[in-house]
Write a protein that holds these residues in place. Structure first.
Motif, PDB file in Angstrom:
ATOM      1  N   GLU A   1      14.251  37.421 114.994  1.00  0.00           N
ATOM      2  CA  GLU A   1      15.519  37.453 115.713  1.00  0.00           C
ATOM      3  C   GLU A   1      16.653  36.935 114.837  1.00  0.00           C
ATOM      4  OE1 GLU A   1      17.666  35.743 119.775  1.00  0.00           O
ATOM      5  OE2 GLU A   1      15.746  34.895 119.112  1.00  0.00           O
ATOM      6  N   VAL A   2      16.400  35.842 114.100  1.00  0.00           N
ATOM      7  CA  VAL A   2      17.433  35.295 113.225  1.00  0.00           C
ATOM      8  C   VAL A   2      17.836  36.315 112.168  1.00  0.00           C
ATOM      9  CG1 VAL A   2      17.978  33.497 111.531  1.00  0.00           C
ATOM     10  CG2 VAL A   2      16.696  32.915 113.602  1.00  0.00           C
TER      11      VAL A   2
ATOM     12  N   VAL B   1      21.448  31.601 118.315  1.00  0.00           N
ATOM     13  CA  VAL B   1      20.070  31.737 118.757  1.00  0.00           C
ATOM     14  C   VAL B   1      19.624  30.368 119.235  1.00  0.00           C
ATOM     15  CG1 VAL B   1      19.460  33.656 117.247  1.00  0.00           C
ATOM     16  CG2 VAL B   1      19.178  31.340 116.426  1.00  0.00           C
TER      17      VAL B   1
ATOM     18  N   LEU C   1      26.266  31.861 112.447  1.00  0.00           N
ATOM     19  CA  LEU C   1      25.233  31.973 113.480  1.00  0.00           C
ATOM     20  C   LEU C   1      24.789  30.560 113.836  1.00  0.00           C
ATOM     21  CD1 LEU C   1      23.197  33.736 115.129  1.00  0.00           C
ATOM     22  CD2 LEU C   1      21.666  33.549 113.153  1.00  0.00           C
TER      23      LEU C   1
ATOM     24  N   ASP D   1      27.821  34.094 116.719  1.00  0.00           N
ATOM     25  CA  ASP D   1      26.628  34.380 117.503  1.00  0.00           C
ATOM     26  C   ASP D   1      25.788  33.106 117.559  1.00  0.00           C
ATOM     27  OD1 ASP D   1      24.783  35.735 119.017  1.00  0.00           O
ATOM     28  OD2 ASP D   1      24.336  37.264 117.511  1.00  0.00           O
TER      29      ASP D   1
ATOM     30  N   ARG E   1      19.905  39.199 113.752  1.00  0.00           N
ATOM     31  CA  ARG E   1      21.264  38.807 114.111  1.00  0.00           C
ATOM     32  C   ARG E   1      22.131  38.615 112.862  1.00  0.00           C
ATOM     33  NH1 ARG E   1      22.247  37.247 119.420  1.00  0.00           N
ATOM     34  NH2 ARG E   1      20.394  37.242 120.753  1.00  0.00           N
TER      35      ARG E   1
ATOM     36  N   GLY F   1      23.147  41.993 111.416  1.00  0.00           N
ATOM     37  CA  GLY F   1      24.247  42.587 112.162  1.00  0.00           C
ATOM     38  C   GLY F   1      25.583  41.937 111.837  1.00  0.00           C
ATOM     39  N   LEU F   2      25.604  40.608 111.743  1.00  0.00           N
ATOM     40  CA  LEU F   2      26.841  39.905 111.420  1.00  0.00           C
ATOM     41  C   LEU F   2      27.339  40.264 110.030  1.00  0.00           C
ATOM     42  CD1 LEU F   2      26.135  36.303 112.811  1.00  0.00           C
ATOM     43  CD2 LEU F   2      27.638  38.044 113.793  1.00  0.00           C
TER      44      LEU F   2
END
Length: 246
Positions: free
Chosen positions: A126-127, A118, A95, A116, A130, A133-134
């Motif tokens: 948000e971090v 940010v 990320l 991804d 994400r 999900g990864l």
């Protein structure tokens, strides 16, 4: 950068049941400390680095499940770090942290193999979302890979019990499936009738070789019928499965 109230911890996602490992890389100590604190609150194990060389060295020792990587690092930038990481951890999700107006950086990062990004300033929520999900996708892919046996154009899914050859589905009985699984776990290796009896039928050799011969013939009709053979007999030694000669 904005902060949010702590989130409820999620369950560990690693296949071994241990905490998820995340490496945080940023040359601004305040950012690494804040991110590390937020991610530890998720129940994850965190290591951090302030430069590219430290990131590569820590990743080699720590073997993270995901990496949060700033694009703008001194000496070795984020893209260079990514290249080094991919040599040793080809599947680890990355990320990127990028500047708000750095569209070219984001494009370059994703093109180079980042998963991804940010933009700064960012919200911790948000971090975390994400990263979750990864990591979930990565772990799911690992588990799918681990459950799939592949020899040539023959595949066997140990979870779903689906078998295909050249994309065509093959229906097997439970015993045929276990026999094929044993052969596929030992490709190019000659397996004796005694070994097969012990693994598939769980009883001693004792003159029951005809059972193995019978089920090998069943498998051949389903796996090799109309195709280049994959199941081979080594007279006096046993049976072997290997990719068909194209």
């Amino acid at each position: 950068m904005t902060t949010t109230s702590p989130r409820t911890r999620i369950e560990p996602l690693r296949p071994d049941g241990g905490p998820v490992r995340v490496l945080v890389v940023d040359d601004e100590q305040s950012i690494t400390e804040l991110l590390s604190m937020a991610l530890r609150y998720e129940g994850w194990q965190i290591r951090s680095a302030g430069d590219g060389q430290g990131a590569v060295r820590t990743a080699r020792e720590f073997r993270p499940d995901a990496v949060v990587l700033d694009m703008m690092l001194p000496v070795m930038d984020g893209l260079s770090v990514l290249g080094r990481l991919r040599r040793e951890l080809p599947d680890v999700p990355v990320l990127f942290l990028t500047a708000k107006d750095a569209v070219e950086d984001r494009t370059a990062g994703l093109t180079a193999g980042g998963d991804d990004f940010v933009t700064k300033p960012f919200g911790l929520e948000e971090v975390v979302a994400r990263l979750r999900g990864l990591i979930r996708r990565s772990v799911t892919a690992d588990r799918r890979s681990a459950s799939m046996l592949v020899v040539g154009d023959l595949t066997l899914d140990e979870d779903s019990h689906e078998v295909t050859r050249g994309g065509d589905g093959i229906h097997l009985t439970a015993t045929e499936f276990e026999l094929l699984r044993f052969l596929m776990r030992n490709p190019r290796r000659v397996l004796s009738k005694a070994q097969i009896l012990d693994r598939v039928w769980s009883y001693d050799f004792g003159g029951r070789a005809n059972v193995v011969e019978l089920y090998i013939s069943y498998l051949r009709r389903k796996i090799d019928a109309g195709r280049e053979p994959m199941i081979h007999t080594r007279r006096g030694a046993g049976y072997m499965l290997k990719p068909a000669v194209s």
